[in-house]
Design an enzyme around this catalytic site. Sequence first.
Site, mmCIF file in Angstrom:
data_model
loop_
_atom_site.group_PDB
_atom_site.id
_atom_site.type_symbol
_atom_site.label_atom_id
_atom_site.label_comp_id
_atom_site.label_asym_id
_atom_site.label_seq_id
_atom_site.Cartn_x
_atom_site.Cartn_y
_atom_site.Cartn_z
ATOM 1 N N LYS A 1 -94.473 40.806 -29.643
ATOM 2 C CA LYS A 1 -95.489 41.440 -28.791
ATOM 3 C C LYS A 1 -95.851 42.837 -29.294
ATOM 4 O O LYS A 1 -97.018 43.159 -29.445
ATOM 5 C CB LYS A 1 -94.994 41.565 -27.356
ATOM 6 C CG LYS A 1 -94.089 40.461 -26.891
ATOM 7 C CD LYS A 1 -94.838 39.273 -26.388
ATOM 8 C CE LYS A 1 -93.853 38.180 -26.002
ATOM 9 N NZ LYS A 1 -94.465 37.008 -25.447
ATOM 10 N N ASP B 1 -82.311 40.978 -22.996
ATOM 11 C CA ASP B 1 -83.456 40.393 -23.691
ATOM 12 C C ASP B 1 -84.523 41.483 -23.709
ATOM 13 O O ASP B 1 -85.034 41.888 -22.659
ATOM 14 C CB ASP B 1 -83.950 39.156 -22.924
ATOM 15 C CG ASP B 1 -85.112 38.478 -23.644
ATOM 16 O OD1 ASP B 1 -85.612 39.040 -24.639
ATOM 17 O OD2 ASP B 1 -85.513 37.384 -23.200
ATOM 18 N N TRP C 1 -87.754 33.979 -17.603
ATOM 19 C CA TRP C 1 -88.493 33.265 -18.645
ATOM 20 C C TRP C 1 -87.844 31.877 -18.767
ATOM 21 O O TRP C 1 -86.615 31.793 -18.965
ATOM 22 C CB TRP C 1 -88.347 34.057 -19.949
ATOM 23 C CG TRP C 1 -89.062 33.505 -21.124
ATOM 24 C CD1 TRP C 1 -90.372 33.132 -21.201
ATOM 25 C CD2 TRP C 1 -88.508 33.295 -22.422
ATOM 26 N NE1 TRP C 1 -90.664 32.701 -22.461
ATOM 27 C CE2 TRP C 1 -89.539 32.781 -23.232
ATOM 28 C CE3 TRP C 1 -87.233 33.477 -22.974
ATOM 29 C CZ2 TRP C 1 -89.343 32.460 -24.570
ATOM 30 C CZ3 TRP C 1 -87.039 33.164 -24.302
ATOM 31 C CH2 TRP C 1 -88.080 32.662 -25.092
HETATM 32 C C1 LMR Z 1 -94.551 33.915 -22.494
HETATM 33 O O1 LMR Z 1 -93.668 34.133 -21.655
HETATM 34 O O2 LMR Z 1 -95.698 33.529 -22.190
HETATM 35 C C2 LMR Z 1 -94.271 34.177 -23.948
HETATM 36 O O3 LMR Z 1 -93.039 34.791 -24.093
HETATM 37 C C3 LMR Z 1 -94.453 32.975 -24.785
HETATM 38 C C4 LMR Z 1 -93.339 31.993 -24.691
HETATM 39 O O4 LMR Z 1 -92.786 31.643 -25.736
HETATM 40 O O5 LMR Z 1 -93.005 31.548 -23.597
#
Ligand code: LMR
Length: 405
Positions: free
Chosen positions: A251, A215, A133
């Site tokens: 989520k 996480d 992420w």
């Molecule tokens: C995503 O990965 O799309 C979500 O977790 C939203 C974000 O804040 O990035």
Amino acid sequence: MSRFDCVESAPAIEIFALSKAYKEDTNPQKVDLGIGAYRTNEAKPWVLPVVRKAEHEIANDDSLNHEYLSQLGDDLFAQLATKMLLGDNNKAIEDKRAFGVQCLSGTGALRVGADFLRRNAGFKTVYVSDPSWPNHKLLFNHAGFESVRTYRYWDAANRQLDFDGLIEDLRNAPEDSVIVLHACAHNPTGIDPTVDQWKAIADVIEEKKLFPFFDCAYQGFASGDLDKDANSVRYFVDRGFEILCAQSFAKNFGLYNERIGNLTVVLKNTTPIVNSKAQITLLIRGNYSNPPVHGSRIVAKVLNDPQLYQEWRECIKSMAGRIQDMRNQLRQNIEKLGTSGKWSHITDQIGMFSYTGLNKQQIQHLVDNYHIYLPKDGRISLSGINTQNVEYVAKAINDAVNQFP
Ligand code: LMR
């Protein structure tokens, strides 16, 4: 002249820029496969019925007020969230070696944890998966980590976990490096290690004296089962590791904009708890002082009431089930068209996302010609797919693959 003429420009946050572009697009066939937020089969956001119920009860409860929470937040919420993560009858909870801190969703929990590790415990180096992420790198940089590195995760050629690369990179990490691990439903790849692979990861982390920071943004979304999705974290805790874990309720409760999360801290013994809580209190005081209450009231109410809790588990099952259904339908439709390549990874992966492996030109083709919005790494949010658009998306992917083989 302004004192701020020196301020440099900065790149847009890709996933939010995509959402904006999608909203502004007037094409009726547009599809949003960008942000990781659940959508119904009608492409609408979903307020979970159990959340609405809890909100009504809260609104009608005259005993509640708007006084400040403490820096560490609502203690009942934090205890319930910690128990949800670690499970009933967890030894670390019974030994009082585990505690929770209410934070501003998963990101806030990651940041409080990162600040604590950097400022109070002397950690300097952190490893995140490649890919991960994108916010992981940003927030550990901003927390002052001297070195933010990556460990291998995605084997692009075979569209699977690069397990050997992962283990080799952890083996070569310097002692006392923080290792960020996705508890389940890895974002963006949708690939989680198997039980045996988690065991091997834990072995290296132990042997090389690394520090696991989980996480956990998708508990319940990977398998539809809250317990199963927490197995990685529980395994580490049962083996006696000290861990941090950032939990998000965005989520699994659909509480995206309420910014409700929890930082679970598990220690080897109770001795450092008083000082750790005192330092985390200062970190939060010097940042946002104390968290808001609405989200923690909702989550605590649901987790603390057996009937609401059961209703919530059904909601999670239905969200995870719809996503799984869309995985199957997307793969079937793509394969029915005879699209070249192997598409089994769509159904092998789990959670909110599929890491499609589409290349940059194919992705651009989807955006430009089909008004299908997805980030440049080819991750798609399955929640943007529904029974009305799945064929359209499959045809678009087929066309993109044909145009740019
Ligand atoms: C995503 O990965 O799309 C979500 O977790 C939203 C974000 O804040 O990035």
